[in-house]
Design a protein around this motif. Structure first.
Motif, mmCIF file in Angstrom:
data_model
loop_
_atom_site.group_PDB
_atom_site.id
_atom_site.type_symbol
_atom_site.label_atom_id
_atom_site.label_comp_id
_atom_site.label_asym_id
_atom_site.label_seq_id
_atom_site.Cartn_x
_atom_site.Cartn_y
_atom_site.Cartn_z
ATOM 1 N N LEU A 492 0.838 -1.201 0.000
ATOM 2 C CA LEU A 492 0.000 0.000 0.000
ATOM 3 C C LEU A 492 0.876 1.255 0.000
ATOM 4 C CD1 LEU A 492 -2.965 -0.465 2.521
ATOM 5 C CD2 LEU A 492 -3.089 -0.339 0.036
ATOM 6 N N ASP A 493 0.480 2.263 -0.762
ATOM 7 C CA ASP A 493 1.234 3.509 -0.788
ATOM 8 C C ASP A 493 1.359 4.100 0.614
ATOM 9 O OD1 ASP A 493 1.577 3.313 -3.496
ATOM 10 O OD2 ASP A 493 -0.060 4.689 -4.015
ATOM 11 N N ALA A 494 0.290 3.999 1.390
ATOM 12 C CA ALA A 494 0.311 4.555 2.741
ATOM 13 C C ALA A 494 1.327 3.836 3.618
ATOM 14 C CB ALA A 494 -1.081 4.472 3.367
ATOM 15 N N VAL A 495 1.495 2.543 3.399
ATOM 16 C CA VAL A 495 2.473 1.769 4.166
ATOM 17 C C VAL A 495 3.890 2.138 3.738
ATOM 18 C CG1 VAL A 495 3.345 -0.563 4.580
ATOM 19 C CG2 VAL A 495 0.887 -0.121 4.669
ATOM 20 N N ASN A 496 4.096 2.315 2.437
ATOM 21 C CA ASN A 496 5.406 2.752 1.956
ATOM 22 C C ASN A 496 5.744 4.136 2.506
ATOM 23 O OD1 ASN A 496 5.527 0.396 0.447
ATOM 24 N ND2 ASN A 496 4.765 1.371 -1.424
ATOM 25 N N CYS A 498 4.757 5.323 5.250
ATOM 26 C CA CYS A 498 5.044 5.169 6.678
ATOM 27 C C CYS A 498 6.488 4.749 6.902
ATOM 28 C CB CYS A 498 4.082 4.154 7.287
ATOM 29 S SG CYS A 498 4.287 3.938 9.073
ATOM 30 N N LEU A 499 7.004 3.871 6.040
ATOM 31 C CA LEU A 499 8.411 3.492 6.156
ATOM 32 C C LEU A 499 9.311 4.709 5.959
ATOM 33 C CD1 LEU A 499 8.360 0.077 4.266
ATOM 34 C CD2 LEU A 499 9.114 0.428 6.632
ATOM 35 N N VAL A 500 8.958 5.577 5.029
ATOM 36 C CA VAL A 500 9.725 6.803 4.812
ATOM 37 C C VAL A 500 9.672 7.686 6.053
ATOM 38 C CG1 VAL A 500 9.848 8.947 3.466
ATOM 39 C CG2 VAL A 500 9.485 6.752 2.312
ATOM 40 N N GLU A 501 8.505 7.776 6.662
ATOM 41 C CA GLU A 501 8.373 8.588 7.871
ATOM 42 C C GLU A 501 9.241 8.029 8.994
ATOM 43 O OE1 GLU A 501 4.969 9.858 11.141
ATOM 44 O OE2 GLU A 501 4.378 9.525 9.054
ATOM 45 N N ASN A 502 9.215 6.708 9.178
ATOM 46 C CA ASN A 502 10.040 6.096 10.213
ATOM 47 C C ASN A 502 11.520 6.359 9.967
ATOM 48 O OD1 ASN A 502 8.681 4.164 12.337
ATOM 49 N ND2 ASN A 502 7.449 3.981 10.484
ATOM 50 N N GLU A 521 7.838 13.264 -2.262
ATOM 51 C CA GLU A 521 8.930 13.052 -3.213
ATOM 52 C C GLU A 521 9.819 11.893 -2.781
ATOM 53 O OE1 GLU A 521 10.832 16.822 -3.366
ATOM 54 O OE2 GLU A 521 9.221 17.786 -4.517
ATOM 55 N N ALA A 522 10.110 11.813 -1.483
ATOM 56 C CA ALA A 522 10.941 10.709 -0.992
ATOM 57 C C ALA A 522 10.214 9.384 -1.145
ATOM 58 C CB ALA A 522 11.315 10.950 0.472
ATOM 59 N N THR A 523 8.911 9.365 -0.889
ATOM 60 C CA THR A 523 8.132 8.132 -1.035
ATOM 61 C C THR A 523 8.105 7.682 -2.489
ATOM 62 O OG1 THR A 523 6.751 8.736 0.868
ATOM 63 C CG2 THR A 523 5.897 7.058 -0.621
ATOM 64 N N ALA A 524 7.960 8.621 -3.412
ATOM 65 C CA ALA A 524 7.949 8.285 -4.830
ATOM 66 C C ALA A 524 9.301 7.727 -5.260
ATOM 67 C CB ALA A 524 7.589 9.519 -5.656
ATOM 68 N N ARG A 525 10.395 8.314 -4.776
ATOM 69 C CA ARG A 525 11.728 7.816 -5.117
ATOM 70 C C ARG A 525 11.925 6.411 -4.550
ATOM 71 N NH1 ARG A 525 16.954 9.985 -6.252
ATOM 72 N NH2 ARG A 525 16.166 12.126 -6.102
ATOM 73 N N PHE A 526 11.504 6.199 -3.318
ATOM 74 C CA PHE A 526 11.572 4.883 -2.681
ATOM 75 C C PHE A 526 10.858 3.832 -3.526
ATOM 76 C CE2 PHE A 526 9.358 2.324 0.879
ATOM 77 C CZ PHE A 526 10.316 1.325 0.851
ATOM 78 N N ASP A 528 10.004 4.100 -6.809
ATOM 79 C CA ASP A 528 10.593 4.007 -8.148
ATOM 80 C C ASP A 528 11.883 3.189 -8.146
ATOM 81 O OD1 ASP A 528 8.534 5.552 -9.091
ATOM 82 O OD2 ASP A 528 9.703 7.421 -9.173
ATOM 83 N N GLU A 529 12.606 3.202 -7.028
ATOM 84 C CA GLU A 529 13.899 2.520 -6.977
ATOM 85 C C GLU A 529 13.821 1.121 -6.387
ATOM 86 O OE1 GLU A 529 16.809 5.162 -5.306
ATOM 87 O OE2 GLU A 529 16.536 6.648 -6.897
ATOM 88 N N GLY A 530 12.598 0.587 -6.277
ATOM 89 C CA GLY A 530 12.462 -0.825 -5.960
ATOM 90 C C GLY A 530 11.989 -1.196 -4.577
ATOM 91 N N LEU A 531 11.715 -0.207 -3.714
ATOM 92 C CA LEU A 531 11.166 -0.461 -2.384
ATOM 93 C C LEU A 531 12.086 -1.297 -1.498
ATOM 94 C CD1 LEU A 531 7.425 -1.205 -3.319
ATOM 95 C CD2 LEU A 531 8.336 0.894 -2.309
ATOM 96 N N THR A 532 13.393 -1.322 -1.818
ATOM 97 C CA THR A 532 14.342 -2.035 -0.975
ATOM 98 C C THR A 532 14.799 -1.141 0.172
ATOM 99 O OG1 THR A 532 16.245 -1.285 -2.261
ATOM 100 C CG2 THR A 532 15.165 -3.354 -2.965
ATOM 101 N N PHE A 533 15.529 -1.733 1.100
ATOM 102 C CA PHE A 533 16.040 -0.952 2.224
ATOM 103 C C PHE A 533 16.986 0.137 1.746
ATOM 104 C CE2 PHE A 533 18.911 -0.116 5.808
ATOM 105 C CZ PHE A 533 17.992 0.153 6.801
ATOM 106 N N ASP A 534 17.901 -0.207 0.833
ATOM 107 C CA ASP A 534 18.822 0.814 0.311
ATOM 108 C C ASP A 534 18.070 1.917 -0.411
ATOM 109 O OD1 ASP A 534 20.767 -0.814 1.331
ATOM 110 O OD2 ASP A 534 21.824 -1.158 -0.565
ATOM 111 N N ALA A 535 16.988 1.557 -1.112
ATOM 112 C CA ALA A 535 16.183 2.566 -1.794
ATOM 113 C C ALA A 535 15.507 3.481 -0.775
ATOM 114 C CB ALA A 535 15.132 1.901 -2.681
#
Length: 554
Positions: A492-496, A498-502, A521-526, A528-535
């Motif tokens: 879910l976008d909202a969950v992604n 939330c990871l950015v917020e944390n 913007e940070a959530t979109a980059r996260f 777009d770059e694969g939703l990995t930890f490094d991303a």
């Protein structure tokens, strides 16, 4: 004077280390404009979108890593015992500045450690590393002071600061029997007790209060290094900080390459392990009162699972594996808690795809046991804040008596019965508890150590269905059990978001400020770059918000 922890401002007046400026003002790098250390922020950015600055003290871990990386000295067990331990408040990340405190124990500990660390140094090697010379003539002393000061202060020393250290060196050399090694050790001791070393100080009063300024390269380098390495900037990062002209105006186009280099460095493992340890509470939990051996295995198992998922020792997976992952790393004892047949000693990867209500790291026994309670209140608060980023306010003081009486009335009930009781007590209670208890309904069948059962020890049926109310852009989710809920949350976008917020809170040490476009913007980059930890880390580290300072009153 040492700064009080977590406060605004910087040292002023007399500095017992002899290193503060006369006014306490950290000086900008030579040649820089103190009101604008780079390209001005774009017009239209709301200053409220940048958190109010605070001077954060180095945490105990950051202190230890900085001493190791800059001076090459690992603290002894005795020194570690002397250093007061920073204990995070509640569900805070250990990097959060606001609850930091300071007392005389810190002053004594820093003095004691500075003496013992300086005594174990190799003075000649230090002079060669930071001055490029073997003797300690006046030129070498000056080079050493400036080179070592740059690494420990994370910025160039001002002329006044350098002059005070030179005067200290002369005073030491003037003592009977003093050696060049004594000079180096004395300089190290003084720098290790100076506020600019112990605190991450930024020039938050440079400019018109209430406006934004672009921070200089040294401020940015420190922000990045204490995020990604939990330590001071290295030489390449400080070269980036100096900028093409050497005046602290960094090349904004080069930020990404520095972030990539730092993520690829072995020191990045510090931040990765600390984040997951804080995210799960595993680093500070007693795991529901489990015996120390089992608690250690639960802790190691869940953090190892998250690190492996993040790319340590294997290819990274999307962080949706928190919710829909099909494997867990577990020791034999932890595997038994998960209902799996033990297979080999130590940490072993177990396929949980066919397990009973096991999916994703959230159902790892270590994840659930780290919460330390089966109460829908305790579990609900952690899961709501960590997984969904719904911030729950502290209950009003006037409800304390009611909370106590409700706890007594529900102590013999199942979690579901107790929740239904609380929902029916008072409208004010329901309005609060409806925010965080429903997510815990899905996990009623997991006991305090993460074992799954259909009934409790009294034989009473345990349920797992519920309705997660809609919140912001997240729709309402009706679920039959934990698997049903986790499948709905995965991706879910909202969950992604939330990871950015944390990660933003962990990285800055400040409460996440989600105003403006930075978070989106940070959530979109996260994503777009694969939703990995490094991303995730890269998206947060590259955010323009990291390069901005909200100017405050002196």
């Amino acid at each position: 004077m040492l700064l009080a922890a977590g406060c605004r401002g910087r040292p002023g007046g007399d500095d017992p280390s002899g290193t503060g400026t006369e006014t306490g003002q950290q000086q900008p790098p030579s040649g820089s404009d103190s009101s604008d250390s780079g390209t001005p922020p774009d017009e239209g950015i709301d200053p409220a979108s940048v958190p109010e600055p605070r001077a954060g003290r180095l945490t105990d871990l950051q202190y230890r890593y900085t001493v190791l990386d800059v001076l090459g000295v690992a603290l002894t067990e005795e020194e570690i015992d002397a250093l007061p331990v920073d204990i995070p408040t509640g569900r805070d990340y250990s990097t959060i500045v606001e609850p930091q405190f300071f007392n005389a124990n810190y002053v004594l500990a820093y003095a004691q450690i500075a003496r013992s660390v300086s005594a174990r140094l190799d003075p000649a090697a230090l002079a060669q590393t930071y001055a490029g010379c073997d003797g300690l003539d006046p030129l070498c002393r000056s080079l050493l002071i400036r080179g070592l000061g740059l690494r420990l202060y994370r910025r160039p020393l001002s002329e006044e600061e350098a002059g005070r250290y030179l005067a200290l060196a002369d005073a030491i050399l003037g003592a009977d029997g003093a050696t060049e090694a004594d000079v180096i050790r004395g300089i190290v001791q003084a720098m290790m007790q100076a506020p600019p070393f112990l605190y991450r100080i930024e020039r938050e009063t440079d400019g018109e209060p209430g406006t934004l300024r672009r921070i200089d390269g040294y401020e940015l380098a420190s922000r990045l290094s204490y995020f990604l390495w939990q330590s001071a900037p290295d030489e390449p990062l400080l070269e980036f900080a100096a900028g093409p002209q050497g005046d602290g105006r960094f090349d904004r186009d080069a930020v990404g390459s520095q972030v990539d280099r730092m993520i690829a460095d072995d020191r990045f493992a510090r931040a990765r392990g600390l984040f997951w340890g804080d995210y799960t509470l595993a680093l500070r939990s007693n795991f529901g009162g489990a015996d120390p051996l089992l608690a250690g295995e639960l802790r190691d198992s869940v953090i190892a699972t998250l690190e492996r998922m993040s790319g340590a020792g294997g290819p990274p997976e999307p962080l949706s594996a928190l919710f829909d992952g099909s494997w867990l790393l577990m020791t034999p004892a932890v595997a038994e808690l998960a209902g799996a047949t033990p297979a080999g000693e130590g940490l072993v990867e177990y396929d949980i795809a066919d397990g009973v209500e096991r999916m994703g790291v959230v159902t790892h026994p270590g994840f659930l046991a780290a919460i330390g309670t089966t109460s829908f209140v305790g579990r609900g608060l952690l899961l709501t804040e960590r997984l969904l980023c719904q911030r729950v306010a502290e209950p009003p003081v006037e409800t304390e008596d009611e909370i106590d009486s409700t706890a007594q009335a529900t102590e013999d009930m199942t979690p579901r019965e107790a929740s239904e009781f609380r929902m029916g007590v008072e409208p004010v209670c329901q309005a609060c508890h409806i925010q965080f208890e429903p997510v815990a309904y899905a996990f009623e069948r997991y006991d305090i150590l993460g074992r799954h059962a259909l009934a409790d020890e009294q034989g009473r049926e345990l349920l797992s269905h519920g309705l997660l109310p809609a919140f912001d852009v997240r729709p309402a989710i009706e679920f039959a059990d934990a698997i049903d809920l986790l499948e709905a949350l995965a991706g879910l976008d909202a969950v992604n978001a939330c990871l950015v917020e944390n990660m933003t809170e962990f990285s800055t040490g400040l409460r996440a400020n989600l105003a403006g476009d930075f978070h989106d913007e940070a959530t979109a980059r996260f994503s777009d770059e694969g939703l990995t930890f490094d991303a995730l880390v890269g998206a947060v580290a590259r955010s323009e918000q990291r390069t901005l300072m909200r100017v405050v009153e002196p």
